[in-house]
Design a protein around this motif. Sequence first.
Motif, PDB file in Angstrom:
ATOM      1  N   ARG A  27       0.820  -1.242   0.018  1.00 28.78           N
ATOM      2  CA  ARG A  27       0.135  -0.121   0.077  1.00 28.78           C
ATOM      3  C   ARG A  27       0.774   1.179  -0.033  1.00 28.78           C
ATOM      4  O   ARG A  27       0.516   2.206  -0.708  1.00 28.78           O
ATOM      5  CB  ARG A  27      -0.889   0.068   1.070  1.00 28.78           C
ATOM      6  N   LEU A  28       2.007   1.399   0.761  1.00 34.29           N
ATOM      7  CA  LEU A  28       2.789   2.381   0.906  1.00 34.29           C
ATOM      8  C   LEU A  28       3.846   2.616  -0.285  1.00 34.29           C
ATOM      9  O   LEU A  28       4.449   3.665  -0.388  1.00 34.29           O
ATOM     10  CB  LEU A  28       3.459   2.418   2.302  1.00 34.29           C
ATOM     11  N   ALA A  36       2.697   6.382  -2.304  1.00 35.45           N
ATOM     12  CA  ALA A  36       3.939   7.293  -2.462  1.00 35.45           C
ATOM     13  C   ALA A  36       3.860   8.639  -2.047  1.00 35.45           C
ATOM     14  O   ALA A  36       4.840   9.176  -1.266  1.00 35.45           O
ATOM     15  CB  ALA A  36       4.470   7.335  -3.988  1.00 35.45           C
ATOM     16  N   LEU A  37       2.710   9.237  -2.116  1.00 30.63           N
ATOM     17  CA  LEU A  37       2.343  10.620  -1.508  1.00 30.63           C
ATOM     18  C   LEU A  37       2.375  10.609  -0.085  1.00 30.63           C
ATOM     19  O   LEU A  37       3.040  11.397   0.721  1.00 30.63           O
ATOM     20  CB  LEU A  37       1.134  11.040  -1.999  1.00 30.63           C
ATOM     21  N   GLU A  38       1.640   9.442   0.428  1.00 35.71           N
ATOM     22  CA  GLU A  38       1.697   9.353   1.861  1.00 35.71           C
ATOM     23  C   GLU A  38       2.974   9.193   2.459  1.00 35.71           C
ATOM     24  O   GLU A  38       3.231   9.872   3.411  1.00 35.71           O
ATOM     25  CB  GLU A  38       0.750   8.313   2.322  1.00 35.71           C
ATOM     26  N   LEU A  39       3.755   8.461   1.931  1.00 39.28           N
ATOM     27  CA  LEU A  39       5.292   7.948   2.511  1.00 39.28           C
ATOM     28  C   LEU A  39       6.201   9.114   2.413  1.00 39.28           C
ATOM     29  O   LEU A  39       6.740   9.616   3.743  1.00 39.28           O
ATOM     30  CB  LEU A  39       5.606   6.871   1.610  1.00 39.28           C
ATOM     31  N   ALA A  62       3.541  -1.890  11.488  1.00 39.31           N
ATOM     32  CA  ALA A  62       3.298  -2.855  10.451  1.00 39.31           C
ATOM     33  C   ALA A  62       4.632  -3.721   9.888  1.00 39.31           C
ATOM     34  O   ALA A  62       5.348  -3.823  10.799  1.00 39.31           O
ATOM     35  CB  ALA A  62       2.535  -2.170   9.444  1.00 39.31           C
ATOM     36  N   SER A  63       4.954  -3.445   8.591  1.00 37.72           N
ATOM     37  CA  SER A  63       6.018  -4.092   8.117  1.00 37.72           C
ATOM     38  C   SER A  63       7.255  -3.444   7.971  1.00 37.72           C
ATOM     39  O   SER A  63       8.441  -4.022   7.536  1.00 37.72           O
ATOM     40  CB  SER A  63       5.761  -4.671   6.728  1.00 37.72           C
ATOM     41  N   GLY A  64       7.337  -2.014   8.525  1.00 40.81           N
ATOM     42  CA  GLY A  64       8.383  -1.208   8.689  1.00 40.81           C
ATOM     43  C   GLY A  64       8.975  -0.427   7.661  1.00 40.81           C
ATOM     44  O   GLY A  64      10.032   0.031   7.507  1.00 40.81           O
ATOM     45  N   VAL A  65       7.809  -0.116   7.018  1.00 41.05           N
ATOM     46  CA  VAL A  65       8.359   0.724   5.765  1.00 41.05           C
ATOM     47  C   VAL A  65       8.703   2.214   6.156  1.00 41.05           C
ATOM     48  O   VAL A  65       9.676   2.532   5.961  1.00 41.05           O
ATOM     49  CB  VAL A  65       6.991   1.049   4.813  1.00 41.05           C
ATOM     50  N   LEU A 226      -5.431  10.021  -6.328  1.00 40.62           N
ATOM     51  CA  LEU A 226      -4.208   9.224  -6.747  1.00 40.62           C
ATOM     52  C   LEU A 226      -4.474   7.699  -6.087  1.00 40.62           C
ATOM     53  O   LEU A 226      -3.582   6.771  -6.684  1.00 40.62           O
ATOM     54  CB  LEU A 226      -3.186   9.789  -5.867  1.00 40.62           C
ATOM     55  N   GLU A 227      -5.484   7.628  -5.356  1.00 39.54           N
ATOM     56  CA  GLU A 227      -5.609   5.924  -5.232  1.00 39.54           C
ATOM     57  C   GLU A 227      -5.999   5.295  -6.506  1.00 39.54           C
ATOM     58  O   GLU A 227      -5.987   3.974  -6.512  1.00 39.54           O
ATOM     59  CB  GLU A 227      -7.208   6.071  -4.245  1.00 39.54           C
TER      60      GLU A 227
END
Length: 284
Positions: A27-28, A36-39, A62-65, A226-227
């Motif tokens: 998702r990120l 990408a925008l959120e990150l 979560a998975s550590g992004v 952007l979704e």
Amino acid sequence: MDRAMDQARIDAAIQVYYARQFDESARLTSRSAQGALELIRVQEMIADRVGPRSRILDIGGASGVHAARLAEAGHEVTLIDPVEAQVVQARRHGTFTAQVGDARRLRFEGDSFDAALLFGPLYHLHSPEERRTCLEEAARVVVAGGLVFVAAIPRFIRHAMVTLAEDIPHPYPKEWVDLLEHGTPTGGRFPAGHFHTAEELESELLEAGLHDVELCAIEGVAGLALEQVRDDDPELLAAALTLARKTGHLPGIRDITNHLMAIGRVREAAGRLDPTRPNGAGVG
């Protein structure tokens, strides 16, 4: 269903959703331009406010992004998450500590971190009491003057996601009205507990003992569009970032975003909870 039983149901759904049904890392990073925008936005908001080589606790990481990028920037990062499969994936980065844990009962001494991130726990918690416990725990483990970064999902954007491209029913469904009036989830696979307004989120941080609360949109007004964008379009992403940076702080406009950010500072006498008290296990 009473609040305790409802939260137990959400806690159980979180385990299934993030372990088997949904890839939070994708998702990120790869699912859409929204990720990408959120990150980018989250990382820049942290970088603008947190000093070098800080001790950061990523609660519900979560998975550590996010944790991996913060570790690359030189911070000492600890991640906790209630879903073991997520923690196993996070440990593969090898640049930060990751462990199973619950946002409502942090197993750390007070004043252990310079900043804490809560990107997820608040919208998985049903009751104001549970959310306050979560915020107070984050404040307890952060040093005086440190920051707590909190993400929430605005109820107005959630309403849009549920209702856009649908015919307007008559009478208007009570569950849609409850979503707008009270932040009540409308069902579906996502294990939601509550959706916020910016003003409600600010009030919850203040009630938990945080102060100097700052509110801003993460993705901003372009996030929902952007979704639907799957390819890498640097110009579109740059335009969305400009909109978010320029307008994301504006009252009303800041609620038109996939995720809302509240940033609160820990007081000298922030509420300190007893880390040995009994509690549920499910929200990270």
